[in-house]
Design a protein around this motif. Structure first.
Motif, PDB file in Angstrom:
ATOM      1  N   ALA A 154       2.183   8.565  -4.720  1.00 22.10           N
ATOM      2  CA  ALA A 154       0.932   7.900  -4.821  1.00 22.10           C
ATOM      3  C   ALA A 154       0.390   7.976  -6.250  1.00 22.10           C
ATOM      4  O   ALA A 154      -0.199   6.940  -6.661  1.00 22.10           O
ATOM      5  CB  ALA A 154       0.061   8.156  -3.673  1.00 22.10           C
ATOM      6  N   ARG A 155       0.463   9.262  -6.568  1.00 20.83           N
ATOM      7  CA  ARG A 155       0.096   9.542  -8.047  1.00 20.83           C
ATOM      8  C   ARG A 155       0.995   9.883  -8.804  1.00 20.83           C
ATOM      9  O   ARG A 155       0.966  10.903  -9.646  1.00 20.83           O
ATOM     10  CB  ARG A 155      -1.185  10.381  -8.099  1.00 20.83           C
ATOM     11  CG  ARG A 155      -2.382   9.730  -7.525  1.00 20.83           C
ATOM     12  CD  ARG A 155      -3.558  10.689  -7.311  1.00 20.83           C
ATOM     13  NE  ARG A 155      -4.799  10.073  -6.748  1.00 20.83           N
ATOM     14  CZ  ARG A 155      -4.949   9.998  -5.421  1.00 20.83           C
ATOM     15  NH1 ARG A 155      -4.158  10.810  -4.514  1.00 20.83           N
ATOM     16  NH2 ARG A 155      -5.881   9.455  -4.962  1.00 20.83           N
ATOM     17  N   HIS A 182      -1.181  13.526   3.148  1.00 18.49           N
ATOM     18  CA  HIS A 182      -1.938  12.193   3.351  1.00 18.49           C
ATOM     19  C   HIS A 182      -0.987  11.402   4.379  1.00 18.49           C
ATOM     20  O   HIS A 182      -1.780  10.895   5.358  1.00 18.49           O
ATOM     21  CB  HIS A 182      -1.757  11.643   2.075  1.00 18.49           C
ATOM     22  CG  HIS A 182      -2.704  10.307   1.990  1.00 18.49           C
ATOM     23  ND1 HIS A 182      -2.573   8.962   2.663  1.00 18.49           N
ATOM     24  CD2 HIS A 182      -4.054  10.308   1.617  1.00 18.49           C
ATOM     25  CE1 HIS A 182      -3.431   8.423   2.613  1.00 18.49           C
ATOM     26  NE2 HIS A 182      -4.799   8.873   1.850  1.00 18.49           N
ATOM     27  N   ASP A 219      -2.622  16.081  -2.171  1.00 14.68           N
ATOM     28  CA  ASP A 219      -3.818  15.482  -1.881  1.00 14.68           C
ATOM     29  C   ASP A 219      -5.013  16.481  -2.384  1.00 14.68           C
ATOM     30  O   ASP A 219      -6.236  16.265  -2.409  1.00 14.68           O
ATOM     31  CB  ASP A 219      -4.212  15.256  -0.185  1.00 14.68           C
ATOM     32  CG  ASP A 219      -3.267  14.278   0.286  1.00 14.68           C
ATOM     33  OD1 ASP A 219      -1.793  14.668   0.509  1.00 14.68           O
ATOM     34  OD2 ASP A 219      -3.541  13.140   0.246  1.00 14.68           O
ATOM     35  N   THR A 270       4.164  15.660  -1.148  1.00 16.84           N
ATOM     36  CA  THR A 270       3.135  14.879  -1.934  1.00 16.84           C
ATOM     37  C   THR A 270       2.808  15.335  -3.303  1.00 16.84           C
ATOM     38  O   THR A 270       2.549  16.526  -3.359  1.00 16.84           O
ATOM     39  CB  THR A 270       1.846  14.909  -1.215  1.00 16.84           C
ATOM     40  OG1 THR A 270       2.246  14.772   0.312  1.00 16.84           O
ATOM     41  CG2 THR A 270       0.841  13.628  -1.619  1.00 16.84           C
ATOM     42  N   GLU A 291      -3.238   8.521   7.019  1.00 19.19           N
ATOM     43  CA  GLU A 291      -2.605   7.200   7.378  1.00 19.19           C
ATOM     44  C   GLU A 291      -2.404   6.556   8.602  1.00 19.19           C
ATOM     45  O   GLU A 291      -1.768   5.988   9.083  1.00 19.19           O
ATOM     46  CB  GLU A 291      -1.221   7.082   6.743  1.00 19.19           C
ATOM     47  CG  GLU A 291      -1.246   7.464   5.264  1.00 19.19           C
ATOM     48  CD  GLU A 291       0.145   7.731   4.344  1.00 19.19           C
ATOM     49  OE1 GLU A 291       1.009   7.406   4.908  1.00 19.19           O
ATOM     50  OE2 GLU A 291      -0.132   7.781   3.109  1.00 19.19           O
ATOM     51  N   LYS A 299      -3.153   3.130  -7.839  1.00 23.34           N
ATOM     52  CA  LYS A 299      -4.434   3.963  -8.200  1.00 23.34           C
ATOM     53  C   LYS A 299      -4.359   3.999  -9.669  1.00 23.34           C
ATOM     54  O   LYS A 299      -5.291   4.579 -10.202  1.00 23.34           O
ATOM     55  CB  LYS A 299      -4.316   5.346  -7.410  1.00 23.34           C
ATOM     56  CG  LYS A 299      -4.303   5.208  -5.772  1.00 23.34           C
ATOM     57  CD  LYS A 299      -3.932   6.559  -5.646  1.00 23.34           C
ATOM     58  CE  LYS A 299      -3.570   6.670  -3.955  1.00 23.34           C
ATOM     59  NZ  LYS A 299      -4.452   5.848  -3.067  1.00 23.34           N
ATOM     60  N   ASP A 334       6.065  11.665  -1.706  1.00 27.36           N
ATOM     61  CA  ASP A 334       4.789  10.684  -1.601  1.00 27.36           C
ATOM     62  C   ASP A 334       4.466  10.745  -3.152  1.00 27.36           C
ATOM     63  O   ASP A 334       3.734  11.537  -3.493  1.00 27.36           O
ATOM     64  CB  ASP A 334       3.685  11.077  -0.555  1.00 27.36           C
ATOM     65  CG  ASP A 334       2.510  10.312  -0.817  1.00 27.36           C
ATOM     66  OD1 ASP A 334       2.481   9.386  -1.605  1.00 27.36           O
ATOM     67  OD2 ASP A 334       1.530  10.586   0.185  1.00 27.36           O
ATOM     68  N   ASN A 372       4.983   4.789   2.150  1.00 22.68           N
ATOM     69  CA  ASN A 372       5.469   6.301   2.887  1.00 22.68           C
ATOM     70  C   ASN A 372       6.094   6.106   4.285  1.00 22.68           C
ATOM     71  O   ASN A 372       7.020   6.651   4.703  1.00 22.68           O
ATOM     72  CB  ASN A 372       4.224   7.120   3.021  1.00 22.68           C
ATOM     73  CG  ASN A 372       3.752   7.678   1.777  1.00 22.68           C
ATOM     74  OD1 ASN A 372       4.265   7.988   0.908  1.00 22.68           O
ATOM     75  ND2 ASN A 372       2.419   7.941   1.735  1.00 22.68           N
ATOM     76  N   SER A 417       0.719  -1.108  -0.269  1.00 20.22           N
ATOM     77  CA  SER A 417      -0.168   0.043  -0.072  1.00 20.22           C
ATOM     78  C   SER A 417       0.777   1.408  -0.063  1.00 20.22           C
ATOM     79  O   SER A 417       2.152   1.034   0.368  1.00 20.22           O
ATOM     80  CB  SER A 417      -0.856   0.104   1.197  1.00 20.22           C
ATOM     81  OG  SER A 417      -0.152   0.202   2.385  1.00 20.22           O
ATOM     82  N   GLY A 418       0.119   2.293  -0.377  1.00 18.35           N
ATOM     83  CA  GLY A 418       0.877   3.364  -0.219  1.00 18.35           C
ATOM     84  C   GLY A 418       1.078   4.095   1.343  1.00 18.35           C
ATOM     85  O   GLY A 418       2.259   4.670   1.355  1.00 18.35           O
ATOM     86  N   THR A 419       0.418   3.715   2.147  1.00 16.33           N
ATOM     87  CA  THR A 419       0.619   3.964   3.475  1.00 16.33           C
ATOM     88  C   THR A 419       2.033   3.245   3.976  1.00 16.33           C
ATOM     89  O   THR A 419       2.844   3.748   4.416  1.00 16.33           O
ATOM     90  CB  THR A 419      -0.441   3.378   4.352  1.00 16.33           C
ATOM     91  OG1 THR A 419      -1.666   4.130   4.152  1.00 16.33           O
ATOM     92  CG2 THR A 419      -0.280   3.683   5.933  1.00 16.33           C
TER      93      THR A 419
HETATM   94  C1  LIG Z   1      -1.528  11.187  -1.734  1.00 14.19           C
HETATM   95  C2  LIG Z   1      -1.634   9.665  -1.085  1.00 14.19           C
HETATM   96  N1  LIG Z   1      -0.682   9.058  -0.708  1.00 14.19           N
HETATM   97  C3  LIG Z   1      -0.724   8.005   0.126  1.00 14.19           C
HETATM   98  C4  LIG Z   1      -1.723   7.377  -0.122  1.00 14.19           C
HETATM   99  C5  LIG Z   1      -2.015   5.864   0.665  1.00 14.19           C
HETATM  100  O1  LIG Z   1      -2.385   4.802   0.047  1.00 14.19           O
HETATM  101  P1  LIG Z   1      -2.958   3.668   0.638  1.00 14.19           P
HETATM  102  O2  LIG Z   1      -4.338   3.719   0.711  1.00 14.19           O
HETATM  103  O3  LIG Z   1      -2.628   2.369  -0.563  1.00 14.19           O
HETATM  104  O4  LIG Z   1      -2.264   3.144   1.879  1.00 14.19           O
HETATM  105  C6  LIG Z   1      -3.076   7.674  -0.652  1.00 14.19           C
HETATM  106  C7  LIG Z   1      -4.272   6.969  -0.768  1.00 14.19           C
HETATM  107  O5  LIG Z   1      -5.294   7.678  -1.088  1.00 14.19           O
HETATM  108  C8  LIG Z   1      -2.855   8.892  -1.215  1.00 14.19           C
HETATM  109  O6  LIG Z   1      -4.048   9.554  -1.774  1.00 14.19           O
END
Ligand SMILES: Cc1ncc(COP(=O)(O)O)c(C=O)c1O
Length: 346
Positions: free
Chosen positions: A177-178, A88, A148, A144, A93, A208, A175, A67, A62-64
């Motif tokens: 994530a995107r 985020h 977000d 990020t 998280e 994502k 971060d 990070n 996961s992104g969490t």
């Molecule tokens: C900017 C950003 N970072 C990290 C995450 C964390 O990803 P995950 O939900 O897979 O832990 C998200 C998830 O929505 C996110 O939007």
């Protein structure tokens, strides 16, 4: 009326190319825990794509995880992580970074466009009692990108922040994530926004944007990577069948698949934003990637939901719309068709 997905790119499915890569990896046996050929090939590809001969990649679920584990490797327990107040890692998280950071403190800073600015860092540094054990010591800056709130740091902004961070001995984390959506929005190379801009390590989001079950940490500093080997394992993120994660990431980064998928999401958002703007809708901030925060009265939001649009109401009067690699031109046209009677009247 069929529902149309705008809640999150997380709600999207898996890109067919990724499914095909998993199926192709499902041949015979392979050494577990990353000792397989797919993982070796992924490492080489990451080094090529991010133009860094020492880059290491750690697939995680996961992104969490990406990070919090990355940050734990560059922040001592007495350190602090400087991030935007909307980040985020700070808001969403569950304190994972504090947990894996063994109590490291997270400091949310202000900054325009929901981004950190040089002034944000200078103010944080000025309000720190450096060397005083009563105060957490700033140890890493985390950006990020996209934020977000759907804004994107420019390459020179990242580089300027990295210079300020490094001058004070802090590390630079991103971060991503995107990340693909940011790269497409900027039209820059993956290396330009990361290694060349001074990023030490980053979260490579894939989930994502079409992967099945993996994101990753990418780290450019061998000493930090050496720690991450243990941190990722202790956190339970070393999959025994890592070859299937690596195969997904390899397909994701091959021949620009990740950028094509993100381009679709960004194009859909650009068309959606243009259509809403024509109806007189205003935005909290100009969308730059695939996420939009629109000012829509609560009663109108209710009517949009009743019209089968799936989205989140973030606060009274603000809705969030997110497109993904699966959002088609026909979807955008249909969203606008359903929204027109509601929004032009409101
Ligand atoms: C900017 C950003 N970072 C990290 C995450 C964390 O990803 P995950 O939900 O897979 O832990 C998200 C998830 O929505 C996110 O939007």
């Amino acid at each position: 009326m069929h529902p149309i997905e705008l809640r999150s790119d997380n709600a999207a499915g898996v890109a067919p190319e990724i499914i095909a890569a998993v199926a192709a990896a499902n041949v015979g046996s392979a050494l577990a825990y990353g000792g397989d050929d797919h993982t070796a090939q992924l490492r080489e590809l990451v080094r090529e794509v991010f133009q860094h001969p020492e880059a290491e990649v750690f697939p995680v679920i996961s992104g969490t995880a990406a990070n919090s584990l990355a940050l734990s490797a560059v922040c001592p327990p007495w350190g602090s992580i400087l991030c935007h107040e909307t980040a985020h890692i700070l808001r969403s998280e569950g304190g994972a970074t504090s947990m894996f950071g063994a109590g490291a403190v997270m400091r949310g800073l202000q900054g325009e466009r929901f981004t950190l600015q040089p002034t944000s860092l200078h103010a944080a540094f000025a309000s720190t009692n450096w060397g005083d054990p009563h105060h957490s010591q700033p140890s890493v800056v985390s950006l990020t990108c996209p934020t977000d709130m759907g804004t994107v740091y420019r390459v020179d902004e990242v580089a300027a922040l990295a210079t300020i961070a490094h001058e004070r001995g802090l590390r630079m984390h991103l971060d991503g994530a995107r990340l693909a959506n940011a790269l497409v929005a900027l039209g820059c190379s993956p290396a330009a926004l990361t290694a060349s801009a001074g990023v030490d390590l980053f979260s490579l989001g894939a989930m994502k944007n079409g992967s099945l079950s993996t994101d990753a940490i990418v780290c450019f500093d061998p000493a930090v990577s050496a720690q991450l080997v243990y941190r990722v394992k202790r956190a339970g993120h070393v999959a025994s069948k890592m070859r299937f994660q690596s195969a997904q990431l390899h397909a994701y980064l091959t021949d620009g698949l990740w950028l094509r998928l993100a381009a679709r999401a960004n194009q859909a958002m650009a068309a959606l934003a243009a259509g809403l703007r024509e109806m007189g809708v205003t935005f909290v901030v100009e969308p730059e990637a695939n996420m939009l925060f629109a000012n829509v009265e609560q009663h109108a939001a209710g009517s949009l939901a009743a019209a089968g649009l799936l989205f989140y109401e973030m606060s009274p009067g603000v809705i969030r719309l997110v497109t993904s690699f699966q959002t088609t031109d026909a979807d955008v046209a249909e969203i606008l068709r359903r929204a027109a009677p509601v929004l032009t009247a409101s």
